[in-house]
Scaffold this motif. Structure first.
Motif, PDB file in Angstrom:
ATOM      1  N   CYS A 271      87.489  14.928  18.432  1.00  0.00           N
ATOM      2  CA  CYS A 271      86.643  13.845  18.927  1.00  0.00           C
ATOM      3  C   CYS A 271      85.318  13.756  18.186  1.00  0.00           C
ATOM      4  O   CYS A 271      84.612  12.766  18.307  1.00  0.00           O
ATOM      5  N   ASN A 272      84.973  14.786  17.448  1.00  0.00           N
ATOM      6  CA  ASN A 272      83.717  14.754  16.711  1.00  0.00           C
ATOM      7  C   ASN A 272      83.815  13.697  15.619  1.00  0.00           C
ATOM      8  O   ASN A 272      84.686  13.772  14.770  1.00  0.00           O
ATOM      9  N   PRO A 273      82.935  12.687  15.650  1.00  0.00           N
ATOM     10  CA  PRO A 273      83.088  11.597  14.671  1.00  0.00           C
ATOM     11  C   PRO A 273      82.921  12.043  13.235  1.00  0.00           C
ATOM     12  O   PRO A 273      83.369  11.371  12.326  1.00  0.00           O
ATOM     13  N   PHE A 274      82.288  13.188  13.034  1.00  0.00           N
ATOM     14  CA  PHE A 274      82.082  13.609  11.657  1.00  0.00           C
ATOM     15  C   PHE A 274      83.206  14.488  11.133  1.00  0.00           C
ATOM     16  O   PHE A 274      83.159  14.952  10.017  1.00  0.00           O
TER      17      PHE A 274
ATOM     18  N   GLY B 135      80.741   6.902  17.957  1.00  0.00           N
ATOM     19  CA  GLY B 135      80.857   7.938  16.935  1.00  0.00           C
ATOM     20  C   GLY B 135      81.497   7.414  15.670  1.00  0.00           C
ATOM     21  O   GLY B 135      81.049   7.703  14.556  1.00  0.00           O
TER      22      GLY B 135
ATOM     23  N   PHE C 124      80.614  14.490  22.094  1.00  0.00           N
ATOM     24  CA  PHE C 124      81.594  15.143  21.246  1.00  0.00           C
ATOM     25  C   PHE C 124      81.002  15.622  19.939  1.00  0.00           C
ATOM     26  O   PHE C 124      81.674  16.282  19.166  1.00  0.00           O
TER      27      PHE C 124
ATOM     28  N   ASN D  26      86.898  14.895   9.789  1.00  0.00           N
ATOM     29  CA  ASN D  26      88.020  14.115   9.281  1.00  0.00           C
ATOM     30  C   ASN D  26      89.289  14.908   9.482  1.00  0.00           C
ATOM     31  O   ASN D  26      89.364  16.055   9.075  1.00  0.00           O
TER      32      ASN D  26
ATOM     33  N   SER E 254      83.730  24.461  12.921  1.00  0.00           N
ATOM     34  CA  SER E 254      82.849  24.302  14.077  1.00  0.00           C
ATOM     35  C   SER E 254      82.455  25.630  14.685  1.00  0.00           C
ATOM     36  O   SER E 254      83.267  26.521  14.876  1.00  0.00           O
ATOM     37  N   ARG E 255      81.172  25.739  15.026  1.00  0.00           N
ATOM     38  CA  ARG E 255      80.685  26.982  15.607  1.00  0.00           C
ATOM     39  C   ARG E 255      81.247  27.185  17.005  1.00  0.00           C
ATOM     40  O   ARG E 255      81.587  28.303  17.390  1.00  0.00           O
ATOM     41  N   ALA E 256      81.312  26.119  17.761  1.00  0.00           N
ATOM     42  CA  ALA E 256      81.819  26.242  19.132  1.00  0.00           C
ATOM     43  C   ALA E 256      83.259  26.741  19.122  1.00  0.00           C
ATOM     44  O   ALA E 256      83.658  27.569  19.943  1.00  0.00           O
TER      45      ALA E 256
ATOM     46  N   LEU F  80      83.507   7.432  21.782  1.00  0.00           N
ATOM     47  CA  LEU F  80      84.270   7.595  20.541  1.00  0.00           C
ATOM     48  C   LEU F  80      84.032   6.422  19.594  1.00  0.00           C
ATOM     49  O   LEU F  80      83.951   6.603  18.383  1.00  0.00           O
TER      50      LEU F  80
ATOM     51  N   GLU G 268      78.998  18.012  17.861  1.00  0.00           N
ATOM     52  CA  GLU G 268      78.432  19.336  18.084  1.00  0.00           C
ATOM     53  C   GLU G 268      77.098  19.469  17.392  1.00  0.00           C
ATOM     54  O   GLU G 268      76.130  19.913  17.969  1.00  0.00           O
TER      55      GLU G 268
END
Lengths: 139, 166
Positions: free
Chosen positions: A112-115, B10, B101, A117, A124-126, B7, B103
């Motif tokens: 879900c992170n838009p950055f 984003g 979402f 791909n 990711s750290r999490a 989303l 981070e």
């Protein structure tokens, strides 16, 4: 000893691999790669079966001399593989299932992170923290 | 449907990052888009909330925080007045649904104001009710600060000065 890896289709290259403890890492890379064949076999055997939570979890793929390999595949054909020590008999099936579920949830958050791909390696750290804490619990 | 909105936002920011190399360009673009949304959103807001005319800047700031943010984003920032003249306010958001979402900002985008759209929206909406203001991000959780803080500086207009003479 615990190793986990996430691979994505179609080339099946690893998006993430982490092992605890970290020696012998190459051997585990090899084990996980070979287990991908078993995963593919299981997926094709399922055929057109409806995918529900139970069938996402593939179970024990095959036991080797001292390791047990477990597999899990998502609806989008992303494969999660986990290798555990055979000596670790305390680990039961539903614990493995819940670990895979946690991995899957964290993986969805990353998607879900838009950055991010799809197809990139996971940095990711999490996600690292979640995997570390999960592995610490087991070892 | 909240997730779809987050989303979508984003994806919008990610696409802008691909289109523009410099962070400032992306920020400006987001602000412009927000402005376009704000000048239209204000009518919807006034129609739905049926609030009376605000008589002071602090009432306006409170209205934005407690009614508008609540209505559109579901969160209520806290308002604090940060200048003696009474025209600078800051809205402190401890929970920002738009960055649920995300981070952290990617390393090459360290000065990106991810939620700059919000600044544009506030600016556009205020301008349509004849309250020109400057809106910027003072603190941003994504950049490592403790909270996300939006600063609103109301700019003086001619009518205001007439008021003050009384």
């Amino acid at each position: 000893v615990l190793v986990s890896m996430i691979c994505s289709p179609p080339q099946n290259y690893p998006l993430y691999i982490r092992s605890v403890p970290t020696e012998n890492e190459l051997k585990f890379h090899y084990t996980v790669h070979t287990s991908l064949d078993v995963v593919d076999e299981k997926i094709s055997a399922m055929g057109k079966a409806l995918v529900d939570q139970r069938e996402l979890y593939l179970g024990l793929l095959y036991p080797t001399e001292d390791y047990k390999v477990y597999g899990y595949v998502t609806n989008s054909k992303v494969k999660f593989v986990m290798v555990v020590d055979s000596s670790n008999t305390a680990l039961r099936d539903n614990e493995i299932r819940s670990m895979f579920r946690k991995l899957h949830n964290s993986y969805t958050d990353i998607m879900c992170n838009p950055f991010y791909n799809p197809g990139d390696r996971i940095h990711s750290r999490a996600f690292d923290n979640m995997v570390n804490s999960m592995m610490m619990q087991v070892c | 449907s909240g997730e779809l909105f987050v989303l979508t936002y984003g994806a919008l920011v990610a696409q802008l990052c691909k289109d523009y190399e410099k962070d400032e360009d992306v920020n400006t673009c987001l602000d412009r888009m927000g402005y376009g949304i704000g000048v239209r959103l204000i009518d919807d807001f006034l129609a739905r909330s049926a609030v009376k005319k605000c008589r002071s800047y602090s009432e306006t700031a409170n209205m934005i925080a407690q009614v508008a943010f609540k209505m559109y984003l579901g969160v209520t920032p806290t308002v604090s007045c940060s200048s003696a003249a009474g025209n600078e306010f800051s809205l402190i958001l401890d929970k920002n649904p738009l960055v649920d979402f995300v981070e952290e900002l990617p390393a090459e985008r360290a000065s990106l104001c991810y939620c700059n759209l919000l600044c544009g929206v506030i600016r556009g909406a205020l301008e349509m009710v004849h309250l020109p203001a400057e809106v910027t991000f003072l603190q941003d959780r994504l950049k490592g600060d403790a909270v996300t803080e939006i600063g609103i500086t109301f700019l003086r207009k001619a009518e205001d000065r007439k008021h003050r003479r009384n």
